[in-house]
Design an enzyme around this catalytic site. Structure first.
Site, PDB file in Angstrom:
ATOM      1  CD  GLN A  38      58.008   6.978 -20.150  1.00 45.08           C
ATOM      2  OE1 GLN A  38      57.920   5.993 -20.180  1.00 45.08           O
ATOM      3  NE2 GLN A  38      56.701   7.015 -20.316  1.00 45.08           N
ATOM      4  CB  CYS A  74      56.937   1.447 -16.147  1.00 41.62           C
ATOM      5  SG  CYS A  74      58.209  -0.967 -16.288  1.00 41.62           S
ATOM      6  CE  LYS A 106      51.795   6.149 -20.357  1.00 43.84           C
ATOM      7  NZ  LYS A 106      51.296   5.180 -19.782  1.00 43.84           N
ATOM      8  CG  HIS A 150      48.253   2.969 -17.950  1.00 43.66           C
ATOM      9  ND1 HIS A 150      48.938   2.152 -17.929  1.00 43.66           N
ATOM     10  CD2 HIS A 150      46.470   2.213 -17.728  1.00 43.66           C
ATOM     11  CE1 HIS A 150      47.667   0.876 -18.523  1.00 43.66           C
ATOM     12  NE2 HIS A 150      46.661   0.768 -18.326  1.00 43.66           N
ATOM     13  CG  ASN A 159      48.495   5.080 -21.712  1.00 44.53           C
ATOM     14  OD1 ASN A 159      48.464   5.005 -20.662  1.00 44.53           O
ATOM     15  ND2 ASN A 159      47.762   4.855 -22.641  1.00 44.53           N
ATOM     16  N   GLY A 160      45.080   4.087 -21.787  1.00 41.67           N
ATOM     17  CA  GLY A 160      44.644   2.509 -20.979  1.00 41.67           C
ATOM     18  C   GLY A 160      43.624   2.184 -21.598  1.00 41.67           C
ATOM     19  N   GLY A 161      43.527   0.958 -22.408  1.00 38.91           N
ATOM     20  CA  GLY A 161      42.863  -0.044 -23.194  1.00 38.91           C
ATOM     21  C   GLY A 161      41.918   0.949 -24.539  1.00 38.91           C
ATOM     22  N   GLY A 219      48.566   3.039 -27.101  1.00 43.97           N
ATOM     23  CA  GLY A 219      50.149   2.713 -26.698  1.00 43.97           C
ATOM     24  C   GLY A 219      50.424   1.315 -28.146  1.00 43.97           C
ATOM     25  NE  ARG A 220      49.135  -2.766 -23.452  1.00 41.89           N
ATOM     26  CZ  ARG A 220      47.917  -3.805 -23.609  1.00 41.89           C
ATOM     27  NH1 ARG A 220      47.899  -5.067 -23.885  1.00 41.89           N
ATOM     28  NH2 ARG A 220      47.368  -2.915 -22.172  1.00 41.89           N
TER      29      ARG A 220
END
Length: 295
Positions: free
Chosen positions: A28, A58, A97, A129, A169-171, A191-192
């Site tokens: 990325q 970001c 992204k 996201h 993406n996201g949660g 991700g996380r």
């Protein structure tokens, strides 16, 4: 994520080196100068990366100061130019992204405008996201959780662009959620959760493809990565540079705290070897055996 400046002028082996076992692997890029992005993309493609992704998501202050990341949602024309510049010099997929919008933007208008411009530039996929990023008033950490998720907005984007690869993406955490998203979209980016709980990835093959996982659990994963660790140690890489990314391997299990503590204290020592990783895993294995015997 690497800035274009780091790719062009930095230590490429240290910043961009990877093992062949990691394929398919993407890089990325953070930047907003189409010329520099093209140069950086070409460097990464020549090094063997299979995808070039542009960071338009970001929200950190440092990233904003560099004029890249989520603030580029306000400059969709520049994002389109950047994608076109990269597409002109590489044969691998170029993806973006992004967020669904920033600050006071209308997510319907902002995301549609960005999508139209990057599609015209030939983008190969859009990873969204499903949250706004509030560049004014929220920290990067808060931007990962406070803005509400809007999965339906991403679904509408896909419905309006059926031939565009759209990944959400996201949660996204539980494996039970993956299939639902994949029924309406082309993929899910985790991700996380994957970083904090790597064993969750062992469910991917079964849940999405009906196949067995390549290894049974975190213990087998350690056995599988052992040759790689040994090879890296032989090249002078410190054990802690690898194991610091493995501390989340056994979340919630008895012995996990000792696993993390052992790696934190022993892997950083000069000359630390593979035995440190195996010894750390023993704390979790022993706790599991003790619980089984007690039951």
């Amino acid at each position: 994520m690497l800035t274009t400046g780091a790719v062009i002028r930095g230590d490429r082996q240290r910043l961009l080196g990877f093992s062949g076992h990691e394929h398919p692997v993407a890089v990325q890029l953070g930047g907003s100068n189409p010329k520099d992005l093209a140069i950086a993309a070409r460097i990464c493609a020549d090094l063997g990366y299979g995808e070039i992704n542009l960071n338009v998501g970001c929200p950190s202050d440092r990233v904003q100061e560099g004029r890249f990341g989520a603030c580029l949602m306000a400059e969709p024309e520049l994002v389109g130019e950047s994608v076109a510049a990269m597409k002109a010099v590489v044969d691998v997929p170029v993806t973006v992204k992004c967020r669904i919008g920033i600050d006071e933007q209308d997510p319907e208008l902002a995301l549609d405008r960005l999508t139209a411009l990057v599609r015209a530039a030939g983008v190969d996929a859009l990873i969204v996201h499903a949250r706004k990023a509030w560049l004014k008033g929220l920290s990067p950490r808060e931007n990962r959780d406070i803005p509400p998720l809007d999965y339906d907005r991403v679904y509408r984007l896909k419905a309006a662009n059926p031939d565009l690869v759209v990944v959400i993406n996201g949660g996204v955490k539980a494996p039970a959620e993956w299939r639902g998203h994949c029924e309406r979209l082309d993929g899910v980016m985790i991700g996380r959760e994957a970083y904090q709980n790597p064993e969750i990835l062992l469910a991917v093959d079964h849940v999405l493809y009906g196949e067995a996982a390549p290894v049974a659990d975190g213990f087998e994963a350690i056995e599988a990565i052992a040759p790689y660790v040994e090879a890296q140690l032989a090249h002078g890489v410190r054990l802690s540079s690898i194991t610091r990314h493995m501390i989340g391997l056994f979340p919630g299990r008895s012995g996990a705290r000792h696993f993390r503590r052992h790696l934190a204290t022993e892997a950083v020592k000069p000359g630390a070897g593979l035995n440190v990783l195996f010894d750390a895993a023993t704390f979790v294995r022993r706790a599991a055996e003790e619980r089984a015997q007690a039951a």
